[in-house]
Motif scaffolding. Structure first.
Motif, PDB file in Angstrom:
ATOM      1  N   GLN A  20      13.959  25.299  29.637  1.00  0.00           N
ATOM      2  CA  GLN A  20      13.843  24.317  28.558  1.00  0.00           C
ATOM      3  C   GLN A  20      15.220  23.919  28.019  1.00  0.00           C
ATOM      4  N   ARG A  21      16.108  24.895  27.897  1.00  0.00           N
ATOM      5  CA  ARG A  21      17.467  24.590  27.415  1.00  0.00           C
ATOM      6  C   ARG A  21      18.195  23.673  28.397  1.00  0.00           C
ATOM      7  N   LEU A  22      18.119  23.939  29.660  1.00  0.00           N
ATOM      8  CA  LEU A  22      18.792  23.107  30.656  1.00  0.00           C
ATOM      9  C   LEU A  22      18.185  21.702  30.709  1.00  0.00           C
ATOM     10  N   GLU A  23      16.904  21.564  30.515  1.00  0.00           N
ATOM     11  CA  GLU A  23      16.281  20.244  30.536  1.00  0.00           C
ATOM     12  C   GLU A  23      16.739  19.387  29.362  1.00  0.00           C
ATOM     13  N   ASN A  24      16.941  19.990  28.191  1.00  0.00           N
ATOM     14  CA  ASN A  24      17.453  19.232  27.045  1.00  0.00           C
ATOM     15  C   ASN A  24      18.855  18.706  27.324  1.00  0.00           C
ATOM     16  N   ASP A  25      19.705  19.531  27.923  1.00  0.00           N
ATOM     17  CA  ASP A  25      21.042  19.067  28.293  1.00  0.00           C
ATOM     18  C   ASP A  25      20.972  17.960  29.345  1.00  0.00           C
ATOM     19  N   LEU A  26      20.053  18.045  30.252  1.00  0.00           N
ATOM     20  CA  LEU A  26      19.932  17.031  31.291  1.00  0.00           C
ATOM     21  C   LEU A  26      19.506  15.684  30.707  1.00  0.00           C
ATOM     22  N   LYS A  27      18.621  15.678  29.714  1.00  0.00           N
ATOM     23  CA  LYS A  27      18.203  14.428  29.097  1.00  0.00           C
ATOM     24  C   LYS A  27      19.387  13.712  28.463  1.00  0.00           C
ATOM     25  N   ALA A  28      20.247  14.472  27.747  1.00  0.00           N
ATOM     26  CA  ALA A  28      21.427  13.849  27.142  1.00  0.00           C
ATOM     27  C   ALA A  28      22.348  13.272  28.210  1.00  0.00           C
ATOM     28  N   CYS A  29      22.521  13.987  29.308  1.00  0.00           N
ATOM     29  CA  CYS A  29      23.380  13.507  30.401  1.00  0.00           C
ATOM     30  C   CYS A  29      22.792  12.249  31.040  1.00  0.00           C
ATOM     31  N   LEU A  30      21.494  12.198  31.186  1.00  0.00           N
ATOM     32  CA  LEU A  30      20.851  11.027  31.801  1.00  0.00           C
ATOM     33  C   LEU A  30      20.975   9.793  30.910  1.00  0.00           C
ATOM     34  N   ARG A  31      20.877   9.982  29.587  1.00  0.00           N
ATOM     35  CA  ARG A  31      21.050   8.837  28.696  1.00  0.00           C
ATOM     36  C   ARG A  31      22.447   8.238  28.822  1.00  0.00           C
ATOM     37  N   ARG A  32      23.451   9.116  28.881  1.00  0.00           N
ATOM     38  CA  ARG A  32      24.821   8.640  29.033  1.00  0.00           C
ATOM     39  C   ARG A  32      25.022   7.976  30.403  1.00  0.00           C
ATOM     40  N   LEU A  33      24.404   8.516  31.411  1.00  0.00           N
ATOM     41  CA  LEU A  33      24.519   7.941  32.756  1.00  0.00           C
ATOM     42  C   LEU A  33      23.856   6.564  32.813  1.00  0.00           C
TER      43      LEU A  33
END
Length: 491
Positions: free
Chosen positions: A360-373
């Motif tokens: 769950q922690r890694l998925e939250n970080d991935l969402k932020a990275c995808l928004r920036r991408l």
């Protein structure tokens, strides 16, 4: 020909309608040229005077007359204007008007003869088509009836085999029921062994750093060792019963093979019965009329099925005779197996909860990275569209320069202010494009960095999900099929 077309052919008529419209009597009526009275032939057909002998032409002849000499003086001007003199009383013409009209009559008559022949051939073709269609329809109808009869025969034997298969299956189940405790204990013991072994095998598929020797791993190893000790207690087999069961299954399999073949044959015959001239699945099959060497006769086909049924009935009667001679064996260690299974399930559940928190922690970080991408990709699209849009003004400016260089002649091709302005325009467009390309490169670098980060996060999430999937969706799901204490004791 024109008269026939005007009287018989209507606009939009199909070829078969045209063949019906034009009848032989239509051509025969038109044999008399154009349908005019015989005493008034048209100008392009033989006239009455064509049969008269040629008159003697007086000599000398003048410049104008039936045998006119034309312009007799020759000069270069006459050659340029196309006026040529005649040589004596002759010209370079080959045929007389009468011969010309006779040739016209011959061409017209040959046309109508060809059309009359076409109508005759058309009528003969229609008769041939009708006869061929009638014979083909009758043969197809007769063969459809034969195929339907054959399909009913195949279906009858298929149903007989199906009943025999059902009886054999019931006998196998009945034999198993009579030996329930012994066979149930032996079969059920294989279930926890398969579950524990598969759980260990699945966990060995955990990727990279997730391959940890944790508590569930150790408990599963203890469970496998315990099952191995219990299995050593089942040291006696039922050789006769197993052999009989093998024989029963072989007999059932033999009937199933025969039933499967008859099912396929029945389906094929059903397809053939429903095939017609309007079917869309029919094709040319070269060599379809050959007799294969491996084809059986109709008598052998029926004998083979009867022999299969008789052999399987004999096997079933032998199995019935062996059902009351079986002994059961005792089972033990049921309580230990059930207790160890509970310990393994608790360890797996604890491990799954821990792994889910990390995921769950890694998925939250991935969402932020995808928004920036996504924002970066949008900016890249805008830059690419802007760079592409600069092609049009560049083409305009370069085309203007090229037109002024190539098409202005001599002194008009001067270096004036419009030319300097256009050159400056090209330079400014090039500079702007270069600047946007530099920004595009920077954006792509940032995008690649974000994609690398996203890939690392996705890979870690994938590893965690795979580990959770192995422990939760596979191992824990398998553990739900762990047999109860009643089943392990043979009941």
């Amino acid at each position: 020909m024109n008269t026939i077309q005007e009287s018989c052919v209507e606009p939009g008529m199909q070829p078969d309608q045209l063949m019906t419209k034009l009848q032989p009597e239509d051509y025969e009526i038109q044999t008399n040229p154009i349908g005019l009275p015989q005493d008034e032939p048209p100008c392009y057909l033989p006239q009455h005077e064509d049969a008269e002998p040629l008159r003697n032409i007086p000599d000398p002849m003048g410049a104008i007359g039936p045998w006119a000499t034309g312009k007799v003086d020759w000069s270069p001007l006459a050659g340029m204007t196309g006026i040529r003199p005649v040589v004596d009383h002759y010209t370079i013409t080959r045929y007389s008007p009468a011969e010309w009209r006779a040739r016209n009559e011959g061409i017209i008559r040959s046309c109508y003869d060809a059309m009359n022949e076409s109508v005759r051939v058309e009528n003969d073709s229609k008769d041939t088509i009708i006869r061929t269609y009638a014979f083909t329809d009758k043969a197809q109808k007769d063969n459809t009836g034969r195929l339907q009869t054959r399909a009913r025969d195949v279906d009858k034997w298929k149903e007989t085999l199906h009943r025999a298969i059902t009886a054999m299956q019931e006998e196998i189940c009945t034999l198993e029921e009579q030996r329930r405790r012994l066979k149930q204990s032996l079969a059920v013991l294989r279930i926890p062994e398969s579950i524990a072994t598969e759980c260990l095998d699945r966990r060995t598929g955990r990727p990279d750093h997730e391959l940890v020797r944790d508590e569930p791993e150790e408990e599963l190893i203890r469970e496998v060792a315990l099952i191995s000790e219990v299995r050593d207690l089942l040291n006696r087999t039922l050789a006769d019963i197993e052999a009989q069961q093998v024989e029963n299954r072989n007999a059932r399999q033999r009937m199933e093979y025969d039933w499967s073949d008859k099912k396929e044959a029945h389906e094929i015959e059903a397809i053939n019965c429903h095939l017609s001239n309007q079917s869309t699945t029919t094709l040319f099959k070269p060599g379809a009329t050959r007799y294969p060497n491996e084809q059986s006769s109709e008598e052998y086909w029926e004998h083979f099925t009867r022999d299969t049924l008789n052999a399987c009935e004999t096997t079933r009667q032998k199995s019935i005779a062996l059902r009351q001679t079986l002994d059961a064996i005792l089972l033990n260690s049921t309580r230990d197996l059930r207790t160890q299974a509970d310990v393994v399930e608790r360890a797996l559940n604890k491990r799954v909860i821990c792994m889910d928190e990390v995921r769950q922690r890694l998925e939250n970080d991935l969402k932020a990275c995808l928004r920036r991408l996504a924002d970066t990709e949008t900016q890249i699209d805008k830059l690419e569209a802007a760079i592409k849009s600069m092609d049009l003004p560049m083409k305009v400016a370069q085309t203007r320069l090229d037109n002024r260089h190539e098409r202005r002649l001599r002194v008009e091709n001067c270096r004036d202010k419009p030319q300097e302005g256009i050159i400056n325009e090209v330079q400014s467009i090039q500079e702007g494009t270069t600047a946007m390309l530099a920004q595009l490169k920077q954006s792509n670098d940032v995008k690649n960095q974000l994609m690398a980060t996203r890939g690392a996060l996705e890979r870690e999430i994938m590893l965690k999900r795979r580990a959770i999937q192995i422990d939760k969706e596979r191992c824990q799901l398998l553990r739900t099929h762990f047999p109860s204490s009643t089943a392990l004791s043979g009941y």
